[in-house]
Motif scaffolding. Structure first.
Motif, mmCIF file in Angstrom:
data_model
loop_
_atom_site.group_PDB
_atom_site.id
_atom_site.type_symbol
_atom_site.label_atom_id
_atom_site.label_comp_id
_atom_site.label_asym_id
_atom_site.label_seq_id
_atom_site.Cartn_x
_atom_site.Cartn_y
_atom_site.Cartn_z
ATOM 1 N N ASN A 28 1.461 19.654 -30.386
ATOM 2 C CA ASN A 28 2.884 19.485 -30.710
ATOM 3 C C ASN A 28 3.764 19.488 -29.450
ATOM 4 O OD1 ASN A 28 4.755 18.979 -32.790
ATOM 5 N ND2 ASN A 28 5.503 21.074 -32.701
ATOM 6 N N HIS A 29 3.210 18.944 -28.362
ATOM 7 C CA HIS A 29 3.969 18.858 -27.121
ATOM 8 C C HIS A 29 4.937 17.684 -27.182
ATOM 9 C CE1 HIS A 29 0.861 21.226 -24.510
ATOM 10 N NE2 HIS A 29 1.541 21.983 -25.343
ATOM 11 N N ASN A 30 6.091 17.865 -26.546
ATOM 12 C CA ASN A 30 7.104 16.822 -26.648
ATOM 13 C C ASN A 30 6.954 15.715 -25.603
ATOM 14 O OD1 ASN A 30 7.771 18.723 -24.711
ATOM 15 N ND2 ASN A 30 9.963 18.533 -25.017
ATOM 16 N N TYR A 50 9.356 11.340 -23.182
ATOM 17 C CA TYR A 50 9.935 12.664 -23.413
ATOM 18 C C TYR A 50 10.537 12.584 -24.806
ATOM 19 C CZ TYR A 50 11.959 17.176 -22.296
ATOM 20 O OH TYR A 50 12.253 18.523 -22.278
ATOM 21 N N ASP A 51 9.863 13.176 -25.770
ATOM 22 C CA ASP A 51 10.166 12.927 -27.184
ATOM 23 C C ASP A 51 10.075 11.417 -27.419
ATOM 24 O OD1 ASP A 51 12.567 15.584 -27.052
ATOM 25 O OD2 ASP A 51 10.530 15.635 -27.879
ATOM 26 N N THR A 71 5.327 12.371 -32.931
ATOM 27 C CA THR A 71 5.023 13.358 -31.881
ATOM 28 C C THR A 71 3.549 13.378 -31.529
ATOM 29 O OG1 THR A 71 6.847 14.753 -32.600
ATOM 30 C CG2 THR A 71 5.128 15.816 -31.321
ATOM 31 N N THR A 93 -0.526 15.611 -22.126
ATOM 32 C CA THR A 93 0.648 16.108 -22.825
ATOM 33 C C THR A 93 1.216 17.318 -22.102
ATOM 34 O OG1 THR A 93 -0.461 17.722 -24.255
ATOM 35 C CG2 THR A 93 -0.447 15.434 -25.008
ATOM 36 N N ALA A 95 4.270 20.580 -22.727
ATOM 37 C CA ALA A 95 5.421 21.224 -23.352
ATOM 38 C C ALA A 95 6.389 21.561 -22.214
ATOM 39 C CB ALA A 95 4.984 22.455 -24.117
#
Lengths: 111, 114
Positions: A28-30, A50-51, A71, A93, A95
């Motif tokens: 769930n890293h952006n 980035y998102d 995501t 990935t 966060a």
């Protein structure tokens, strides 16, 4: 427990035939990254998200495109692969803690 | 612009011995992170150790430790009690907030021998 998954691990394509490589993550890293790595060299950043915001490196050829539908998933499209595009493609990935986590890579062979 | 320099393309160490891999870097930012990544032959890139620039204490992870010299912009990796499984390419990398990406060195290929 796989965290960054890349499929396929090996991909063979023909010169000029479009190919798509996929990356998924369970972290769930952006932020998601695509790198190209040639033998015995450091990874070369192609682009990152980035998102939903797409960031292209200035020297990434137009032949390389990317999509991030959500995501968890990110795709690398090579529209017309050339012999020089044969390489390992790494997805990573991150966060907000700055550490990047890499997938196992997809080795692309262009015939 | 950020740069990372690894001046040792290849190194060799005997099993159970200690080896130090060198890395120097350059950045104008005060807030940054430094990493050592390991990439075994035909295998995945994995994080070995990381160092936050604002921390004076050198990071340690089991047999792996760093010597972080901020003023000299030096970030060396020491591997103690080397094992055959340590054979890999080692990349030093720098992350700065404004760049939002890693700058890699050219790598050091480490061979652990019997």
């Amino acid at each position: 427990d796989a965290m960054v998954i890349q499929n396929p691990r090996y991909q063979v394509t023909q010169f000029g035939k479009p190919v798509t490589l996929s990356c998924s993550q369970t972290l769930n890293h952006n932020v998601m990254y695509w790198y190209q790595q040639k033998s015995s060299q450091a990874p070369k950043l192609l682009f990152h998200y980035y998102d939903k915001d797409f960031n292209n490196e200035a020297d990434t050829p137009d032949n390389f495109q990317s999509r991030r539908p959500n995501t968890s998933f990110c795709f690398l499209d090579i529209r017309s692969p050339g012999l020089g595009d044969a390489a390992m493609y790494l997805c990573a990935t991150r966060a907000d803690q700055e550490t990047q986590y890499f997938g196992p890579g997809t080795r692309l062979l262009v015939l | 612009a950020q740069t990372v320099t690894q001046s040792q393309p290849e190194m060799s160490v005997q099993e159970a011995e200690t080896v130090t891999l060198s890395c120097t870097y350059d950045t104008s930012e005060n807030n940054y992170y430094l990493f050592w990544y390991k990439q075994p032959p035909s295998r995945q890139m994995i994080l070995v150790i990381r160092q936050e620039a604002y921390k004076q204490q050198n990071a340690t992870e089991n047999r792996f430790s760093v010597n972080f010299q901020k003023a000299a912009k030096s970030f060396s990796l020491k591997i103690s009690d080397s094992q055959l499984g340590d054979t890999a390419m080692y990349f030093c990398a720098l992350h700065t907030g404004t760049a939002s990406k890693l700058t890699f060195g050219t790598g050091t290929r480490l061979q652990v021998t019997l």
